[in-house]
Design a protein around this motif. Structure first.
Motif, PDB file in Angstrom:
ATOM      1  N   MET A   1       0.853  -1.183   0.000  1.00 27.41           N
ATOM      2  CA  MET A   1       0.000   0.000   0.000  1.00 27.41           C
ATOM      3  C   MET A   1       0.891   1.236   0.000  1.00 27.41           C
ATOM      4  O   MET A   1       1.666   1.442   0.929  1.00 27.41           O
ATOM      5  CB  MET A   1      -0.912  -0.005   1.225  1.00 27.41           C
ATOM      6  N   TYR A  35      -2.982   8.630   8.472  1.00 29.83           N
ATOM      7  CA  TYR A  35      -2.236   7.485   9.000  1.00 29.83           C
ATOM      8  C   TYR A  35      -1.280   7.886  10.113  1.00 29.83           C
ATOM      9  O   TYR A  35      -0.854   7.046  10.912  1.00 29.83           O
ATOM     10  CB  TYR A  35      -1.466   6.823   7.854  1.00 29.83           C
ATOM     11  N   LEU A  88      -6.500   1.382   4.200  1.00 26.90           N
ATOM     12  CA  LEU A  88      -5.489   0.610   4.926  1.00 26.90           C
ATOM     13  C   LEU A  88      -6.070  -0.593   5.664  1.00 26.90           C
ATOM     14  O   LEU A  88      -5.330  -1.519   6.029  1.00 26.90           O
ATOM     15  CB  LEU A  88      -4.772   1.521   5.921  1.00 26.90           C
ATOM     16  N   THR A 140       3.197  -0.594   4.225  1.00 28.16           N
ATOM     17  CA  THR A 140       2.748   0.738   3.828  1.00 28.16           C
ATOM     18  C   THR A 140       3.980   1.575   3.516  1.00 28.16           C
ATOM     19  O   THR A 140       4.924   1.603   4.291  1.00 28.16           O
ATOM     20  CB  THR A 140       1.955   1.423   4.956  1.00 28.16           C
ATOM     21  N   TRP A 156       5.476   5.434   1.497  1.00 27.34           N
ATOM     22  CA  TRP A 156       5.109   6.760   1.036  1.00 27.34           C
ATOM     23  C   TRP A 156       6.324   7.437   0.435  1.00 27.34           C
ATOM     24  O   TRP A 156       7.457   7.011   0.635  1.00 27.34           O
ATOM     25  CB  TRP A 156       4.513   7.600   2.169  1.00 27.34           C
TER      26      TRP A 156
END
Length: 210
Positions: free
Chosen positions: A1, A12, A58, A79, A81
């Motif tokens: 993700m 988040y 999520l 996860t 980014w």
């Protein structure tokens, strides 16, 4: 993700939400009630934050064997980014998320140190704090990170398939921090704290992580 939307990134960036996702990834689907028990939280609080995690993609509802249960599950095992964005809003959001994550690592380390004396000598000998100073280019650091990621990926199968884990395996978190020195630093200069302990020099330990 992979998160890229500033709203999702900020959504988040919450300690309990990170803890909930970590719990679902480690232990599989569970209800908000069970999650609250495992984390020492109250049920309404966990229910609210699980719904927020679902809003950002999520978490999601999992199939239930009992019609009375409404379990949740994580939508992905990892996860990520973009820390290199030039968008000011994304940069501010990732900074907030990284700050929350760093606080989580610190808390986990402190919790482990509080119970370190109860661990066996064998485990204390292979879990530790360490740091090393390197002089590398940006491309070399990127290549080094890729090599480390590839090495760690060899153990990914054990996350999803508990039966593949050796009988004496335990969950261990390896925290990677690549920190740039001050621009004015020159060869031979070492900032306070840099290189304070090389691998094998420290007898302290890193905790079981998220």
């Amino acid at each position: 993700m992979r998160l890229s939307d500033p709203v999702a990134l900020r959504g988040y960036a919450h300690p309990l939400r990170m803890a909930l996702i970590g719990l679902l990834r480690r232990e599989g689907p569970m209800t908000a009630t069970r999650a609250a028990e495992r984390l020492g939280e109250n049920v309404p609080n966990c229910s609210f934050h699980l719904r927020q995690l679902a809003k950002y993609g999520l978490a999601e509802r999992a199939p239930a064997g009992d019609a009375r249960e409404r379990p949740w599950r994580a939508t992905a095992f990892v996860t990520s980014w973009d820390d290199a964005s030039d968008d000011p809003q994304v940069r501010a959001a990732t900074d907030a998320l990284n700050t929350t994550q760093l606080a989580q690592y610190t808390r986990q380390a402190e919790e482990f140190l509080a119970r370190r004396a109860d661990e066996s000598t064998r485990w204390r000998a292979v879990t530790r704090f360490s740091d090393t100073s390197l002089y590398v280019t940006a491309d070399e650091l990127a290549a080094l990170t890729e090599r480390m990621d590839a090495l760690l990926a060899e153990y990914d199968g054990r996350i999803a398939d508990p039966s593949s884990r050796p009988a004496d395996a335990r969950r261990v978190t390896l925290v990677q921090l690549a920190l740039l020195g001050a621009p004015a630093a020159t060869d031979g200069d070492t900032a306070p704290g840099d290189g304070g302990a090389t691998q094998g020099d420290s007898d302290t330990a890193v905790p079981d992580g998220r």
